[in-house]
Design a protein around this motif. Structure first.
Motif, PDB file in Angstrom:
ATOM      1  N   ALA A 347      50.215   7.049 -31.897  1.00 47.30           N
ATOM      2  CA  ALA A 347      49.394   6.175 -31.043  1.00 47.30           C
ATOM      3  C   ALA A 347      48.407   5.399 -31.899  1.00 47.30           C
ATOM      4  N   PHE A 348      48.462   4.081 -31.762  1.00 46.61           N
ATOM      5  CA  PHE A 348      47.464   3.207 -32.384  1.00 46.61           C
ATOM      6  C   PHE A 348      46.494   2.760 -31.289  1.00 46.61           C
ATOM      7  N   THR A 349      45.195   2.939 -31.557  1.00 47.52           N
ATOM      8  CA  THR A 349      44.177   2.592 -30.565  1.00 47.52           C
ATOM      9  C   THR A 349      43.225   1.549 -31.136  1.00 47.52           C
ATOM     10  N   VAL A 350      43.101   0.450 -30.418  1.00 44.14           N
ATOM     11  CA  VAL A 350      42.197  -0.638 -30.804  1.00 44.14           C
ATOM     12  C   VAL A 350      41.039  -0.661 -29.819  1.00 44.14           C
ATOM     13  N   THR A 351      39.825  -0.524 -30.337  1.00 42.47           N
ATOM     14  CA  THR A 351      38.625  -0.544 -29.498  1.00 42.47           C
ATOM     15  C   THR A 351      37.845  -1.819 -29.786  1.00 42.47           C
ATOM     16  N   LEU A 352      37.566  -2.586 -28.730  1.00 41.69           N
ATOM     17  CA  LEU A 352      36.906  -3.882 -28.879  1.00 41.69           C
ATOM     18  C   LEU A 352      35.764  -4.013 -27.884  1.00 41.69           C
ATOM     19  N   PRO A 353      34.703  -4.722 -28.244  1.00 44.05           N
ATOM     20  CA  PRO A 353      33.634  -4.986 -27.269  1.00 44.05           C
ATOM     21  C   PRO A 353      34.118  -5.960 -26.201  1.00 44.05           C
ATOM     22  N   LYS A 354      33.688  -5.744 -24.968  1.00 47.65           N
ATOM     23  CA  LYS A 354      34.100  -6.641 -23.877  1.00 47.65           C
ATOM     24  C   LYS A 354      33.537  -8.046 -24.070  1.00 47.65           C
TER      25      LYS A 354
END
Length: 362
Positions: A347-354
């Protein structure tokens, strides 16, 4: 962080104090030798403390000349020891600059007793090791990329030559044209990845920021790669609602294309791929999960380095650029990308600010 900075300051102060004491010791020794020599000269009646002005001038002259001579000799001898570590650092840096990336810094037993010396040698050796790894990756990339680039060119030339000869059935013509088209797209993808990497590496400011539907963009990227996942009979589970995000639409598209392409590439036939989106008050996290052989733990951090390929056999297509591009784009958006791989699932998870976060100026 403040505690760490305080420790660093203490170490620097210890080093400064050490060199100050060495210089002070050198001055004391020089003064002691000069006084001792003058005392001997007086004792041997070479000098005398007369009261006349000429005798006083001669005494001062003797003291000055003796101080210069003895001070110079003593400085040349005593300064070698405290300056030896500095010379070692300079020599090591020169070897590193000349391309000898196997250079490592090791101080003698005397200077190594100080914690700041150990910190200096460790920092230098870590830097040298990273440069060596980067050079190895660059060399591997040149070799691998040359091979990857040459293979489709040879295929295109070969099948174009067969088409040129003629005397082929319509079925064969369609097959050969399909191969030429596929190899051309492969070349185009490689060239695009290299250009994208060069572009994002030199970019420090995020431009062309708009608010758009992130969910729709991800679905569009899945459809864009339909020819690849349908060939392997893969199924998709798109488990998310509609989410908007403020970002650079074109750059984010590169993240999803690279991650989805990787998920397809390393999934077995008839597998199921999942994409999930989770949100907090300030962030959106996109997870792309695929079945397949797990990535070894020691390689999970390195796969985001440019030119690195976890599959050292190069049995699968790739040039080690896609994940480097994805990581850089995520960082440009003040986000992050991580990987978890175990039990036949990656699993690759990308976390970004809204919302776009204004860069902080220090």
């Amino acid at each position: 962080m403040n505690r760490k900075n305080e420790q660093v300051r203490k170490k620097r102060f210890t080093l400064n104090l050490l060199f100050t004491l060495l210089i002070f010791l050198q001055l004391v020794l020089t003064m002691g030798l000069v006084i001792g020599v003058i005392a001997l000269l007086i004792q041997w009646d070479v000098l005398s403390f007369g009261t006349t002005k000429p005798e006083t001038n001669h005494l001062l002259l003797y003291i000055a000349v003796t101080s210069v001579i003895l001070g110079s000799l003593l400085s040349s001898i005593v300064s070698r020891q405290p300056l030896k570590p500095v010379n070692e650092v300079i020599n090591a840096m020169n070897r590193l600059a000349s391309g000898d990336f196997k250079t490592r810094l090791h101080f003698g037993s005397w200077f190594s007793r100080f914690s700041v010396a150990d910190e200096l040698s460790q920092s230098f050796n870590i830097m040298a090791e990273e440069l060596e790894n980067t050079e190895l990756l660059r060399s591997d990339f040149v070799n691998n990329f040359s091979h990857e680039f040459k293979t489709p060119i040879v295929s295109i030339a070969g099948f174009a030559s067969l088409l040129k000869r003629g005397n082929l059935t319509e079925e064969k013509k369609i097959e050969y044209i399909g191969v030429i088209e596929e190899e051309s797209m492969r070349l185009s993808a490689m060239a695009t990845n290299v250009l994208n990497l060069s572009k994002v590496e030199n970019q420090t400011i995020l431009r062309d920021v708009t608010t758009f539907n992130l969910s729709e963009q991800i679905r569009a990227c899945v459809l864009l790669l339909e020819s690849k996942w349908s060939k392997k009979n893969l199924e998709w589970n798109l488990d998310f609602e509609e989410y908007d995000i403020t970002a650079n639409e074109e750059l984010l598209k590169q993240i999803w294309i690279n991650l989805i392409d990787n998920a397809i590439k390393f999934s077995p036939e008839y597998g199921e791929l999942n994409i999930r989106i989770a949100q907090t008050d300030d962030t959106l996290s996109v997870s792309i999960v695929n079945p397949g052989a797990p990535i070894p733990g020691d390689k999970q951090e390195r796969i985001f380095q440019k030119f690195y390929q976890a599959d050292e056999s190069h049995a699968t297509e790739g040039n080690g650029i896609g994940l480097a591009v994805a990581k850089k784009v995520a960082e440009l958006h003040q986000g992050s990308i991580s990987v978890q791989s175990e039990a036949g699932k990656t699993a690759f998870t990308v976390t970004l600010p809204k919302e776009r976060i204004a860069p902080q100026i220090e």
